[in-house]
Design an enzyme around this catalytic site. Sequence first.
Site, PDB file in Angstrom:
ATOM      1  CD  GLU A  81       6.798  -7.898   6.455  1.00  0.00           C
ATOM      2  OE1 GLU A  81       6.081  -6.901   6.554  1.00  0.00           O
ATOM      3  OE2 GLU A  81       6.492  -9.012   6.926  1.00  0.00           O
ATOM      4  CG  ASP A  82      10.136  -5.068   8.673  1.00  0.00           C
ATOM      5  OD1 ASP A  82       9.538  -4.901   7.601  1.00  0.00           O
ATOM      6  OD2 ASP A  82       9.555  -5.210   9.758  1.00  0.00           O
TER       7      ASP A  82
END
Length: 733
Positions: A81-82
């Site tokens: 996600e990051d």
Amino acid sequence: MSHRSITYQECMGNVNAYIKRPENLEMIEKAYEFAKKCHEGQFRKSGEPYVVHVIEVANTLALLHCSPKTIAAGFLHDTVEDCDGVTNETIEEMFGEEIRLIVDAVTKIGNIKFQDEREYQASNHRKLFIAMAKDIRVILVKLADRLHNMRTLEFMKPEKQKKIANETLSVYAPIAHRLGISEIKNELEDLSFKYLYNEKYNEIKLLVAQRESERNQQVEMMITDIKVILDTYHIPYRIFGRSKHFYSIYKKMVTKNKRFEEILDLLAIRIITDSETRCYEILGYIHATYRPIPGRFKDYIAMPKANMYQSLHTTVVEPQHGNIFEIQIRTEQMDAVAERGVAAHWLYKEHPNFSHAQEQKQIEDKLSWFRDFSMMTDEDSEDPLEYMNVLQKDIFEANVYCLSPRGKVIALPQGSCPIDFAYRIHTEVGHKTVGAKVNGAIVPLNTILKTGDVVDILTNKNSKGPSEDWIKIVKSGHARNKIRSFLLKQEEANRKDTIKKGQQMLGDEFRRQNLDVSLITEKKLEGILNSLSFKNVDDLFVGIANKRVSLESIVNRLVKNRQVVLNDEDIIRHVNKENQKFKRISGCGVIVPGIDTISVSLANCCSPIPGDDILGYISKGQGVKVHRSDCPNIVHEKKRLIPVEWEEDIQEKQYEVQILILSSDRSYLLSDIMTTLQQCNAYLRHVDSFINDDNLTVTTKLLLSVKDAVHLKTIMANLKKVRSVNEVIRTIQ
């Protein structure tokens, strides 16, 4: 509630306490090193390096004694996600499919447009819970992630704090409770409470602090007395005071409308022993020494909660000072499950035969609600918001525990009835339900169930299925959705049958009148739709079948050049302003202005009575038929309607009307209806009463003789006052 950050070394110390195999430790270290590299240069709102967060998540999982792959997923949970360049394929290539599936499940949905924030949030929850139904490790990682986010929430903006705290309290704390992980559930609730209701939080915190030393002293004195008893009988034990967390105090104050001083279990003691038998033995000695408060004893050992919680609870009065204590008695294993729930029950055991699939199956067998949860969590379920509503009500808020005759525990929302229970067992059981027994006695299907009820569902394979009234009775979203789905399919099937019936009726009418059936074409039918206010031909046939439109009016429109038996033009011509002085009074009490030679009679379909608004309809060979002005059989007529009126000093006589009464089933209902009719001076000509397919409601058809509309209005008003009567309708054939 400040929290000191855990170091990687401390985290690994907790891991090493129960994971010994070199290959497992290498995989965990590899996951940490990969996460550390991916999150390099990233910082949290607190200013700490991002890697601190993933260490905290992994440490929480290690304290729960989760498996090596779960801890590795904890380190990796935010990488996709990051972190740029990290994909699901990267994770699978480096760490295998199992870890990739866990990481993917806790990764938020991206690149999809949603109508609003609520739908986006619900979609993420739905994705998470669908994955959780297949693999429990998913939610353990998410709970650990959420716990650290809540511990560092102080660094967020106030509006963000409230939003995250609200989501935690409504979704994550309940699921931690359902999994029995009270350590995490209590902390999540208290942290959410702090940010959502800060004034109340501080108020309760102050009240607890003010009484802490006094309370501790009272608890220590009681513990000393209990120790003497247990030592006398040589019972092995651990005993300690238990403090109640702030949110549960607040909840009791609100739901039970009590002041802080009135909450009985603020003084709480827990006794841990070595066996179930010892638990009951200790309970006996406690009750023999102290007076128990009636209604406060709970045996969760014999009847565990849905989250596997087991313990004996009793509340006693200490005689010397009159203090009230709640005492919990349980074994070491029960205590571990009470604190760490599902995680404690399946503590990772490092042996070659350890199988996650087998572990997942054990969870489904042990957690009574998990199978229901899996059943509701299918890929083709409702839209995300509806899905979360069902889950919220049926799983998170389920606090009524009933049993099947074989002893299976079913958790249901408050206010549930046997129909909810039936659908929780199986959809087909719900559809075929015709009755129920609760604790051996036959009860109505709308009976509200209580915890401890043994429910036996009575089914009939020939049952037509649920009725629409069931939707109003059931409390669980799962049952409501299943009933709606059934009724929609049934309505679709019934509509097809109704269309066929309408087609048959129109064809039969043409044949009866020796007309050419080939005139009934799609094109001709479409041509008359506007004049009849139907959207399409299928709706027209449904209207014919349900007698919402007369066959006569349709035949007249389809056969425009039909020979009219009566000379209608002559009749209509006579009904004009010049002939208004002629008023012939018919035998039925109706005046037809301008006509003195034609037959006038009341229409049987709507049975008009003096006081009704009326119109005359020029019929074929039958003179003028008098209808109520709202009669559906003439509502679309334009040319053949003429004004008529009731005679002013009409001679009193009796008129027949049909009444339909819809009511809930009960004893002596028909008797009460008869009494009401008698009191209203209504003459009953015929009655037909029957119980509907839902076994809950009754339909009663009455044929009455009344004087006029005022008399009928009085009768209907009084019938509506009869207990259990829901609706009183004047019918039209």
